[in-house]
Design an enzyme around this catalytic site. Structure first.
Site, mmCIF file in Angstrom:
data_model
loop_
_atom_site.group_PDB
_atom_site.id
_atom_site.type_symbol
_atom_site.label_atom_id
_atom_site.label_comp_id
_atom_site.label_asym_id
_atom_site.label_seq_id
_atom_site.Cartn_x
_atom_site.Cartn_y
_atom_site.Cartn_z
ATOM 1 N N ARG A 36 52.409 9.828 100.151
ATOM 2 C CA ARG A 36 51.538 10.936 100.531
ATOM 3 C C ARG A 36 50.088 10.814 100.048
ATOM 4 N NH1 ARG A 36 53.927 15.548 102.359
ATOM 5 N NH2 ARG A 36 51.835 15.811 103.233
ATOM 6 N N TYR A 75 48.221 -0.530 82.773
ATOM 7 C CA TYR A 75 47.441 0.709 82.860
ATOM 8 C C TYR A 75 46.187 0.659 81.986
ATOM 9 C CZ TYR A 75 51.986 2.277 84.674
ATOM 10 O OH TYR A 75 53.157 2.393 85.380
ATOM 11 N N LYS A 114 52.209 17.053 89.190
ATOM 12 C CA LYS A 114 52.924 18.119 88.519
ATOM 13 C C LYS A 114 54.376 17.695 88.278
ATOM 14 C CE LYS A 114 52.955 18.494 92.370
ATOM 15 N NZ LYS A 114 53.199 17.328 93.253
#
Length: 341
Positions: A36, A75, A114
């Site tokens: 998404r 990361y 979230k």
């Protein structure tokens, strides 16, 4: 009632972009990013995907080939890059606060999936770090940026169902495989599923919700939570009944019962870009369906994030929103623990 109309300003494409772009690094190649957020960012002229990081270099290369940006292995290496202004963080919930704080310490703004934190104490640590560095920290409640909720707010304000008597929010997703196979997924997925109806209750009933009770249903095998419900009451005495779970047929939406009618919106949270929402209103004189246009809510939240940074917008309200959401989650957890003891 709080006003949901402030989310997702401006159409896509944004006619005011004027060549300005926020350079975003993606911290983790999670499913939500692949399905998404990253495809949606392609429609947002205020955003440029500058780099994509994974602990697996091959996976970072595959994502970068599809969505743009430089592939990065690790990361920390992405956070060292000077061509990254902000990060989108779709890592598992248990890693949100740790890597948010690392990103803030590296001088990057953060858009985090979230649920942001497991409780208020963790959330407060990260919000304090963002405030200290004057950086934007935003929780990715993309559904807030879909105009369908502003239309529901308008209908309620116009008295289409009279005085509000009850808010009912629900979100459930099917189990993945057998209970034994899916059990490790429950602990991290359920808080994410529960976050949606909780945030929707705040959206329409305002902050200051009091938790009257809550319960969690757990697996027999290892007592992992797979479903739950909560009863809350607003400062004006309007109850909210919330139901959520990861052992259900798919259902995503909310309904409101008023003195003169009933209103329902389905597919309210994980609304597909091609979905044309319909608000269903039932009154004594009949049923009305209000059709609404399709919208790209992920593209809109990416635009809101970028625009707030580029225009020097209100960073503080996003930090406060994270804290209030975490406080409500804590209250539900305490109520569920009390019910079980």
């Amino acid at each position: 009632m709080s006003d949901p109309r402030s989310g997702g300003r401006g159409p896509v494409p944004d006619p005011q972009a004027g060549g300005r772009r926020l350079r975003v690094g993606v911290l983790g190649c999670a499913g939500i990013a692949e399905r998404r957020m990253l495809p949606s960012m392609a429609y947002q002229p205020l955003v440029e995907i500058a780099a994509v990081a994974s602990r697996d270099g091959a996976r970072a290369e595959a994502f970068a080939a599809r969505f743009g940006g430089e592939p990065v292995t690790g990361y920390d290496r992405l956070l060292e890059r000077e061509d990254v202004d902000a990060v989108y963080l779709p890592l598992p919930p248990e890693l949100h606060v740790e890597w948010t704080i690392r990103a803030l310490e590296a001088g990057k703004h953060v858009l985090c999936e979230k649920p942001f934190a497991t409780g208020r104490a963790e959330a407060a640590e990260a919000v304090a770090a963002a405030r200290e560095r004057r950086l934007l920290l935003m929780e990715s409640f993309m559904f807030l940026h879909h105009p369908q909720h502003a239309e529901v707010a308008r209908l309620l304000a116009d008295g289409v169902i009279g005085e509000l008597r009850l808010f009912h929010g629900y979100f459930g997703i099917p189990r993945a495989g057998t209970e034994a196979d899916a059990a490790p997924r429950y602990a991290s997925t359920l808080p994410e599923v529960a976050a949606y109806p909780l945030r929707a209750a705040r959206l329409f009933l305002g902050d200051g919700l009091r938790v009257c009770g809550a319960e969690l249903r757990r697996t027999e095998r290892d007592a992992r939570p797979i479903a739950g419900s909560a009863l809350l009451v607003s400062s004006r005495g309007v109850p909210a009944h919330l139901v959520f779970g990861v052992d259900h047929s798919y259902r995503s939406g909310y309904a409101m019962w008023g003195s003169e009618g009933h209103l329902r919106l389905d597919r309210a949270y994980s609304t597909p870009d091609e979905h044309a929402p319909v608000v269903r209103i039932e009154r004594q004189d009949g049923v009305e369906e209000v059709p609404l246009p399709c919208e790209r809510q992920f593209t809109r939240i990416a635009g809101e994030f970028a625009r707030t940074i580029l225009d020097g917008g209100d960073f503080e309200r996003h930090g406060e929103d994270i804290l209030r959401q975490a406080e409500l989650v804590d209250a539900v957890d305490r109520a569920a623990a009390a019910a079980r003891s």
